[in-house]
Design a protein around this motif. Structure first.
Motif, PDB file in Angstrom:
ATOM      1  N   ALA A  73       7.779  -5.877 -13.143  1.00 27.04           N
ATOM      2  CA  ALA A  73       7.199  -7.088 -12.555  1.00 27.04           C
ATOM      3  C   ALA A  73       6.461  -6.742 -11.266  1.00 27.04           C
ATOM      4  O   ALA A  73       5.343  -7.211 -11.035  1.00 27.04           O
ATOM      5  N   CYS A  74       7.057  -5.926 -10.434  1.00 26.16           N
ATOM      6  CA  CYS A  74       6.436  -5.508  -9.177  1.00 26.16           C
ATOM      7  C   CYS A  74       5.090  -4.835  -9.441  1.00 26.16           C
ATOM      8  O   CYS A  74       4.069  -5.193  -8.847  1.00 26.16           O
ATOM      9  N   GLN A  75       5.070  -3.865 -10.334  1.00 27.77           N
ATOM     10  CA  GLN A  75       3.838  -3.125 -10.627  1.00 27.77           C
ATOM     11  C   GLN A  75       2.779  -4.051 -11.218  1.00 27.77           C
ATOM     12  O   GLN A  75       1.600  -3.969 -10.869  1.00 27.77           O
ATOM     13  N   CYS A  76       3.189  -4.922 -12.097  1.00 28.70           N
ATOM     14  CA  CYS A  76       2.259  -5.861 -12.719  1.00 28.70           C
ATOM     15  C   CYS A  76       1.635  -6.778 -11.666  1.00 28.70           C
ATOM     16  O   CYS A  76       0.416  -6.946 -11.615  1.00 28.70           O
ATOM     17  N   ILE A  77       2.466  -7.369 -10.824  1.00 27.03           N
ATOM     18  CA  ILE A  77       1.968  -8.283  -9.791  1.00 27.03           C
ATOM     19  C   ILE A  77       1.041  -7.525  -8.840  1.00 27.03           C
ATOM     20  O   ILE A  77      -0.046  -7.999  -8.498  1.00 27.03           O
ATOM     21  N   LYS A  78       1.451  -6.349  -8.437  1.00 19.56           N
ATOM     22  CA  LYS A  78       0.645  -5.530  -7.519  1.00 19.56           C
ATOM     23  C   LYS A  78      -0.714  -5.196  -8.147  1.00 19.56           C
ATOM     24  O   LYS A  78      -1.759  -5.384  -7.508  1.00 19.56           O
ATOM     25  N   ASP A  79      -0.716  -4.721  -9.381  1.00 21.04           N
ATOM     26  CA  ASP A  79      -1.957  -4.321 -10.041  1.00 21.04           C
ATOM     27  C   ASP A  79      -2.890  -5.502 -10.278  1.00 21.04           C
ATOM     28  O   ASP A  79      -4.093  -5.421 -10.038  1.00 21.04           O
ATOM     29  N   ARG A  80      -2.339  -6.590 -10.738  1.00 18.16           N
ATOM     30  CA  ARG A  80      -3.189  -7.733 -11.068  1.00 18.16           C
ATOM     31  C   ARG A  80      -3.654  -8.484  -9.827  1.00 18.16           C
ATOM     32  O   ARG A  80      -4.779  -8.982  -9.796  1.00 18.16           O
ATOM     33  N   ALA A  81      -2.835  -8.561  -8.803  1.00 18.82           N
ATOM     34  CA  ALA A  81      -3.257  -9.214  -7.560  1.00 18.82           C
ATOM     35  C   ALA A  81      -4.432  -8.457  -6.943  1.00 18.82           C
ATOM     36  O   ALA A  81      -5.331  -9.067  -6.367  1.00 18.82           O
ATOM     37  N   ALA A  82      -4.430  -7.140  -7.096  1.00 18.52           N
ATOM     38  CA  ALA A  82      -5.501  -6.316  -6.540  1.00 18.52           C
ATOM     39  C   ALA A  82      -6.850  -6.621  -7.196  1.00 18.52           C
ATOM     40  O   ALA A  82      -7.899  -6.353  -6.609  1.00 18.52           O
ATOM     41  N   LEU A  83      -6.831  -7.177  -8.375  1.00 15.04           N
ATOM     42  CA  LEU A  83      -8.078  -7.493  -9.092  1.00 15.04           C
ATOM     43  C   LEU A  83      -8.646  -8.860  -8.730  1.00 15.04           C
ATOM     44  O   LEU A  83      -9.735  -9.209  -9.167  1.00 15.04           O
ATOM     45  N   ILE A  84      -7.910  -9.633  -7.961  1.00 11.88           N
ATOM     46  CA  ILE A  84      -8.329 -11.001  -7.643  1.00 11.88           C
ATOM     47  C   ILE A  84      -8.952 -11.032  -6.250  1.00 11.88           C
ATOM     48  O   ILE A  84      -8.265 -10.782  -5.260  1.00 11.88           O
ATOM     49  N   PRO A  85     -10.244 -11.352  -6.181  1.00 14.04           N
ATOM     50  CA  PRO A  85     -10.903 -11.410  -4.871  1.00 14.04           C
ATOM     51  C   PRO A  85     -10.261 -12.472  -3.975  1.00 14.04           C
ATOM     52  O   PRO A  85      -9.956 -13.574  -4.417  1.00 14.04           O
ATOM     53  N   GLY A  86     -10.036 -12.126  -2.730  1.00 15.34           N
ATOM     54  CA  GLY A  86      -9.507 -13.080  -1.765  1.00 15.34           C
ATOM     55  C   GLY A  86      -8.001 -13.258  -1.789  1.00 15.34           C
ATOM     56  O   GLY A  86      -7.474 -14.127  -1.092  1.00 15.34           O
ATOM     57  N   MET A  87      -7.292 -12.443  -2.559  1.00 15.19           N
ATOM     58  CA  MET A  87      -5.836 -12.580  -2.618  1.00 15.19           C
ATOM     59  C   MET A  87      -5.240 -12.256  -1.257  1.00 15.19           C
ATOM     60  O   MET A  87      -5.558 -11.236  -0.658  1.00 15.19           O
ATOM     61  N   ASP A  88      -4.376 -13.136  -0.777  1.00 17.59           N
ATOM     62  CA  ASP A  88      -3.705 -12.968   0.512  1.00 17.59           C
ATOM     63  C   ASP A  88      -2.248 -12.599   0.229  1.00 17.59           C
ATOM     64  O   ASP A  88      -1.471 -13.434  -0.228  1.00 17.59           O
ATOM     65  N   TYR A  89      -1.894 -11.351   0.492  1.00 16.57           N
ATOM     66  CA  TYR A  89      -0.552 -10.866   0.159  1.00 16.57           C
ATOM     67  C   TYR A  89       0.533 -11.563   0.970  1.00 16.57           C
ATOM     68  O   TYR A  89       1.667 -11.650   0.514  1.00 16.57           O
ATOM     69  N   ASN A  90       0.198 -12.060   2.152  1.00 20.55           N
ATOM     70  CA  ASN A  90       1.180 -12.833   2.902  1.00 20.55           C
ATOM     71  C   ASN A  90       1.520 -14.109   2.139  1.00 20.55           C
ATOM     72  O   ASN A  90       2.691 -14.490   2.045  1.00 20.55           O
ATOM     73  N   HIS A  91       0.516 -14.756   1.569  1.00 22.72           N
ATOM     74  CA  HIS A  91       0.778 -15.941   0.746  1.00 22.72           C
ATOM     75  C   HIS A  91       1.594 -15.566  -0.485  1.00 22.72           C
ATOM     76  O   HIS A  91       2.533 -16.281  -0.859  1.00 22.72           O
ATOM     77  N   VAL A  92       1.220 -14.467  -1.131  1.00 25.38           N
ATOM     78  CA  VAL A  92       1.942 -14.013  -2.330  1.00 25.38           C
ATOM     79  C   VAL A  92       3.428 -13.867  -2.027  1.00 25.38           C
ATOM     80  O   VAL A  92       4.282 -14.331  -2.785  1.00 25.38           O
ATOM     81  N   ASN A  93       3.746 -13.258  -0.896  1.00 28.04           N
ATOM     82  CA  ASN A  93       5.142 -12.995  -0.549  1.00 28.04           C
ATOM     83  C   ASN A  93       5.876 -14.215  -0.016  1.00 28.04           C
ATOM     84  O   ASN A  93       7.104 -14.194   0.090  1.00 28.04           O
ATOM     85  N   GLU A  94       5.161 -15.282   0.284  1.00 30.65           N
ATOM     86  CA  GLU A  94       5.782 -16.537   0.709  1.00 30.65           C
ATOM     87  C   GLU A  94       6.246 -17.389  -0.469  1.00 30.65           C
ATOM     88  O   GLU A  94       7.090 -18.263  -0.305  1.00 30.65           O
ATOM     89  N   VAL A  95       5.687 -17.158  -1.648  1.00 29.48           N
ATOM     90  CA  VAL A  95       5.946 -18.020  -2.804  1.00 29.48           C
ATOM     91  C   VAL A  95       7.431 -18.165  -3.118  1.00 29.48           C
ATOM     92  O   VAL A  95       7.916 -19.289  -3.254  1.00 29.48           O
ATOM     93  N   PRO A  96       8.202 -17.081  -3.257  1.00 30.42           N
ATOM     94  CA  PRO A  96       9.623 -17.278  -3.594  1.00 30.42           C
ATOM     95  C   PRO A  96      10.356 -18.185  -2.601  1.00 30.42           C
ATOM     96  O   PRO A  96      11.100 -19.086  -3.010  1.00 30.42           O
ATOM     97  N   GLY A  97      10.155 -17.965  -1.322  1.00 31.82           N
ATOM     98  CA  GLY A  97      10.806 -18.789  -0.311  1.00 31.82           C
ATOM     99  C   GLY A  97      10.395 -20.247  -0.407  1.00 31.82           C
ATOM    100  O   GLY A  97      11.213 -21.152  -0.260  1.00 31.82           O
ATOM    101  N   LYS A  98       9.116 -20.489  -0.669  1.00 34.70           N
ATOM    102  CA  LYS A  98       8.625 -21.859  -0.805  1.00 34.70           C
ATOM    103  C   LYS A  98       9.192 -22.530  -2.053  1.00 34.70           C
ATOM    104  O   LYS A  98       9.248 -23.746  -2.136  1.00 34.70           O
ATOM    105  N   CYS A  99       9.603 -21.710  -3.021  1.00 28.84           N
ATOM    106  CA  CYS A  99      10.213 -22.241  -4.251  1.00 28.84           C
ATOM    107  C   CYS A  99      11.738 -22.289  -4.140  1.00 28.84           C
ATOM    108  O   CYS A  99      12.417 -22.647  -5.104  1.00 28.84           O
ATOM    109  N   GLY A 100      12.279 -21.884  -2.998  1.00 27.42           N
ATOM    110  CA  GLY A 100      13.724 -21.938  -2.797  1.00 27.42           C
ATOM    111  C   GLY A 100      14.487 -20.837  -3.501  1.00 27.42           C
ATOM    112  O   GLY A 100      15.648 -20.999  -3.866  1.00 27.42           O
TER     113      GLY A 100
END
Length: 115
Positions: A73-100
């Motif tokens: 899962a880590c490798q998949c998220i890392k690889d695919r996020a890198a292909l998306i222009p404008g991806m903010d990794y700080n936002h990516v890493n906030e998602v679990p906490g925002k979902c509780g």
């Protein structure tokens, strides 16, 4: 502009879903992508995390059976996020906490997912 960017992101994700497969886990990168697809707008623009995004995060967390699954899962998220222009990794890493919930790893372009 935002609609065009979102359309581009959607097109890229559709194309990326055609490719896949890493390691010996029971998870596939395609599964991870489908579950986390609703999180992409938050990863780029911030704002509010949608309930569909959180449902995907819960599904991913429930699917972990072992360390190989987490590394996959880590490798998949890392690889695919890198292909998306404008991806903010700080936002990516906030998602679990925002979902509780928690995530067993942080994803950045330099993350070593095999550790």
């Amino acid at each position: 502009m935002a609609v065009t960017k979102l359309a581009l992101v959607g097109s890229m994700m559709a194309c990326m879903m055609i490719t896949c497969s890493y390691g010996e886990s029971s998870l596939t990168c395609d599964q991870v992508t489908v579950w986390l697809l609703p999180c992409i707008p938050y990863g780029i623009f911030g704002g509010n995390v949608t309930s569909l995004c959180c449902q995907g995060v819960y599904s991913l967390n429930a699917a972990y059976k072992n360390g190989d699954d987490r590394r996959e899962a880590c490798q998949c998220i890392k690889d695919r996020a890198a292909l998306i222009p404008g991806m903010d990794y700080n936002h990516v890493n906030e998602v679990p906490g925002k979902c509780g919930t928690k995530c067993p790893f942080k994803v950045y372009p330099y993350t070593n997912c095999s550790a």
